[in-house]
Motif scaffolding. Structure first.
Motif, PDB file in Angstrom:
ATOM      1  N   ASP A  89       0.839  -1.251   0.154  1.00 31.29           N
ATOM      2  CA  ASP A  89       0.100   0.038  -0.060  1.00 31.29           C
ATOM      3  C   ASP A  89       0.845   1.323  -0.110  1.00 31.29           C
ATOM      4  O   ASP A  89       1.846   1.530   0.881  1.00 31.29           O
ATOM      5  CB  ASP A  89      -1.029  -0.120   1.200  1.00 31.29           C
ATOM      6  CG  ASP A  89      -1.904   1.111   1.190  1.00 31.29           C
ATOM      7  OD1 ASP A  89      -1.551   2.273   0.671  1.00 31.29           O
ATOM      8  OD2 ASP A  89      -3.071   0.962   2.136  1.00 31.29           O
ATOM      9  N   MET A  90       0.743   2.006  -1.036  1.00 26.88           N
ATOM     10  CA  MET A  90       1.571   3.282  -1.012  1.00 26.88           C
ATOM     11  C   MET A  90       1.515   4.351  -0.090  1.00 26.88           C
ATOM     12  O   MET A  90       2.311   4.991   0.269  1.00 26.88           O
ATOM     13  CB  MET A  90       1.307   4.160  -2.346  1.00 26.88           C
ATOM     14  CG  MET A  90       0.123   4.830  -2.495  1.00 26.88           C
ATOM     15  SD  MET A  90      -0.021   5.999  -3.866  1.00 26.88           S
ATOM     16  CE  MET A  90      -0.135   4.541  -5.137  1.00 26.88           C
ATOM     17  N   THR A  91       0.438   4.206   0.882  1.00 25.68           N
ATOM     18  CA  THR A  91       0.466   4.985   1.929  1.00 25.68           C
ATOM     19  C   THR A  91       0.984   4.439   3.297  1.00 25.68           C
ATOM     20  O   THR A  91       1.177   5.197   4.253  1.00 25.68           O
ATOM     21  CB  THR A  91      -1.254   5.139   2.437  1.00 25.68           C
ATOM     22  OG1 THR A  91      -1.803   4.076   2.905  1.00 25.68           O
ATOM     23  CG2 THR A  91      -2.089   5.736   1.294  1.00 25.68           C
ATOM     24  N   ASP A  92       1.495   3.038   3.065  1.00 26.74           N
ATOM     25  CA  ASP A  92       2.368   2.495   4.393  1.00 26.74           C
ATOM     26  C   ASP A  92       3.262   1.571   3.757  1.00 26.74           C
ATOM     27  O   ASP A  92       2.985   0.281   3.685  1.00 26.74           O
ATOM     28  CB  ASP A  92       1.327   1.923   5.275  1.00 26.74           C
ATOM     29  CG  ASP A  92       2.200   1.484   6.230  1.00 26.74           C
ATOM     30  OD1 ASP A  92       3.203   1.880   6.870  1.00 26.74           O
ATOM     31  OD2 ASP A  92       1.422   0.713   7.204  1.00 26.74           O
ATOM     32  N   LEU A  93       4.232   2.107   3.071  1.00 28.68           N
ATOM     33  CA  LEU A  93       5.183   1.083   2.407  1.00 28.68           C
ATOM     34  C   LEU A  93       5.987   0.193   3.120  1.00 28.68           C
ATOM     35  O   LEU A  93       6.624   0.984   4.235  1.00 28.68           O
ATOM     36  CB  LEU A  93       5.983   1.962   1.638  1.00 28.68           C
ATOM     37  CG  LEU A  93       5.454   2.808   0.553  1.00 28.68           C
ATOM     38  CD1 LEU A  93       6.277   3.780  -0.204  1.00 28.68           C
ATOM     39  CD2 LEU A  93       5.026   1.831  -0.771  1.00 28.68           C
ATOM     40  N   ASP A  94       6.418  -0.940   3.000  1.00 27.70           N
ATOM     41  CA  ASP A  94       7.205  -1.930   3.763  1.00 27.70           C
ATOM     42  C   ASP A  94       8.565  -1.633   3.069  1.00 27.70           C
ATOM     43  O   ASP A  94       9.162  -2.492   2.659  1.00 27.70           O
ATOM     44  CB  ASP A  94       6.507  -3.195   3.556  1.00 27.70           C
ATOM     45  CG  ASP A  94       7.271  -4.203   4.309  1.00 27.70           C
ATOM     46  OD1 ASP A  94       7.786  -3.882   5.450  1.00 27.70           O
ATOM     47  OD2 ASP A  94       7.547  -5.482   4.232  1.00 27.70           O
ATOM     48  N   LEU A  95       9.125  -0.478   3.593  1.00 29.41           N
ATOM     49  CA  LEU A  95      10.257  -0.045   3.046  1.00 29.41           C
ATOM     50  C   LEU A  95      11.289   0.483   4.144  1.00 29.41           C
ATOM     51  O   LEU A  95      10.289   1.621   4.821  1.00 29.41           O
ATOM     52  CB  LEU A  95      10.484   0.688   1.725  1.00 29.41           C
ATOM     53  CG  LEU A  95       9.784   0.008   0.524  1.00 29.41           C
ATOM     54  CD1 LEU A  95       9.753   1.108  -0.714  1.00 29.41           C
ATOM     55  CD2 LEU A  95      10.779  -0.934  -0.005  1.00 29.41           C
ATOM     56  N   ALA A  96      12.381   0.443   4.190  1.00 30.28           N
ATOM     57  CA  ALA A  96      13.243   1.164   4.930  1.00 30.28           C
ATOM     58  C   ALA A  96      13.333   2.761   4.925  1.00 30.28           C
ATOM     59  O   ALA A  96      13.238   3.093   3.641  1.00 30.28           O
ATOM     60  CB  ALA A  96      14.494   0.686   5.241  1.00 30.28           C
ATOM     61  N   ASP A  97      13.430   3.587   5.791  1.00 28.10           N
ATOM     62  CA  ASP A  97      13.619   4.993   5.701  1.00 28.10           C
ATOM     63  C   ASP A  97      14.843   5.130   4.567  1.00 28.10           C
ATOM     64  O   ASP A  97      16.056   4.396   4.923  1.00 28.10           O
ATOM     65  CB  ASP A  97      13.851   5.611   6.949  1.00 28.10           C
ATOM     66  CG  ASP A  97      12.655   5.750   7.701  1.00 28.10           C
ATOM     67  OD1 ASP A  97      11.780   5.140   7.557  1.00 28.10           O
ATOM     68  OD2 ASP A  97      12.985   6.186   8.873  1.00 28.10           O
ATOM     69  N   ASN A  98      15.013   6.059   3.920  1.00 24.68           N
ATOM     70  CA  ASN A  98      16.102   6.363   2.925  1.00 24.68           C
ATOM     71  C   ASN A  98      16.644   5.137   1.972  1.00 24.68           C
ATOM     72  O   ASN A  98      17.733   5.139   1.858  1.00 24.68           O
ATOM     73  CB  ASN A  98      17.278   7.091   3.769  1.00 24.68           C
ATOM     74  CG  ASN A  98      16.727   8.083   4.470  1.00 24.68           C
ATOM     75  OD1 ASN A  98      16.067   9.120   4.140  1.00 24.68           O
ATOM     76  ND2 ASN A  98      17.199   7.948   5.881  1.00 24.68           N
ATOM     77  N   SER A  99      16.025   4.199   1.879  1.00 19.76           N
ATOM     78  CA  SER A  99      16.166   3.112   1.331  1.00 19.76           C
ATOM     79  C   SER A  99      16.202   3.047  -0.426  1.00 19.76           C
ATOM     80  O   SER A  99      16.809   2.326  -0.930  1.00 19.76           O
ATOM     81  CB  SER A  99      15.454   2.047   1.527  1.00 19.76           C
ATOM     82  OG  SER A  99      13.941   2.074   1.219  1.00 19.76           O
ATOM     83  N   LEU A 100      15.683   4.066  -0.962  1.00 18.05           N
ATOM     84  CA  LEU A 100      15.736   4.243  -2.464  1.00 18.05           C
ATOM     85  C   LEU A 100      16.462   5.374  -2.963  1.00 18.05           C
ATOM     86  O   LEU A 100      16.409   6.432  -2.356  1.00 18.05           O
ATOM     87  CB  LEU A 100      13.944   4.232  -2.990  1.00 18.05           C
ATOM     88  CG  LEU A 100      13.083   3.348  -2.409  1.00 18.05           C
ATOM     89  CD1 LEU A 100      11.761   3.690  -2.707  1.00 18.05           C
ATOM     90  CD2 LEU A 100      13.601   2.078  -3.058  1.00 18.05           C
TER      91      LEU A 100
END
Length: 208
Positions: A89-100
């Motif tokens: 869900d783009m409103t709650d991405l399962d990605l770490a901070d500053n990871s992209l």
């Protein structure tokens, strides 16, 4: 209802819209510019059937896709098995901070009002100085969509104002790099907009 509607239309969507930028050189041009500015991992947020993810891959980027619809993800994985696609869900991405290093949000916000676009979440997952490319329908209206790609759906389509979009993005910590507006194509309902942003480097302030 957005997720359920796209689950329904996924197979038809993949057949009807197979290419990334067929006949739309301006769209392709700003994506090439984004690719030249970006090195590391890139998320195609709201990737659908994966056609933009594949195009980013062809441009030399380490791209992966995220989408809410399992039906669309099934199409993406079948069409592009060499790429990674995950449900999210783009409103709650399962990605770490500053990871992209980069993110593409290609017409992924057309079913939400401008004020609901999750700019803070996009900002969170990007590295300082990382770039985001956002494509959206240009205007100030919303319309119900009850039939699409040969199926009954229950969706609302939103057009977003360019200046409001820039203002909201800047309030979340982005700087504007470039904007592109073009008139509608033969199969489009109105003008289209493309916004290239960079995540502000907090050490450098808003002038970065």
């Amino acid at each position: 209802m957005t997720r359920a509607s796209y689950d329904i239309v996924a197979a038809s969507y993949a057949q009807l819209i197979p290419d990334a930028h067929d006949g739309r050189p301006l769209d392709a041009a700003i994506m090439r510019a984004f690719a030249e500015l970006t090195d590391g991992p890139v998320a195609d947020i709201g990737c659908g059937t994966g056609r933009i993810t594949q195009h980013l891959h062809e441009l030399g980027l380490d791209a992966f896709g995220i989408d809410l619809s399992d039906g669309m993800l099934d199409q993406a994985r079948n069409r592009y098995p060499h790429l990674r696609f995950t449900q999210g869900d783009m409103t709650d991405l399962d990605l770490a901070d500053n990871s992209l290093e980069g993110a593409v949000v290609w017409y992924s916000t057309v079913h939400m009002p401008a004020q609901d676009v999750p700019w803070q979440e996009f900002h969170r997952v990007l590295q300082p100085g990382g770039h985001l490319l956002h494509a959206f329908k240009l205007g100030d209206q919303q319309k119900p969509l009850t039939h699409a790609y040969g199926h009954d759906v229950d969706l609302t389509v939103h057009w977003h104002d360019m200046d409001e979009t820039v203002t909201n993005a800047m309030a979340a910590g982005f700087n504007e790099v470039a904007r592109l507006q073009r008139q509608k194509g033969v199969d489009e309902g109105g003008p289209q907009a493309f916004l290239l942003l960079s995540k502000r480097n907090p050490a450098a302030g808003s002038a970065s």
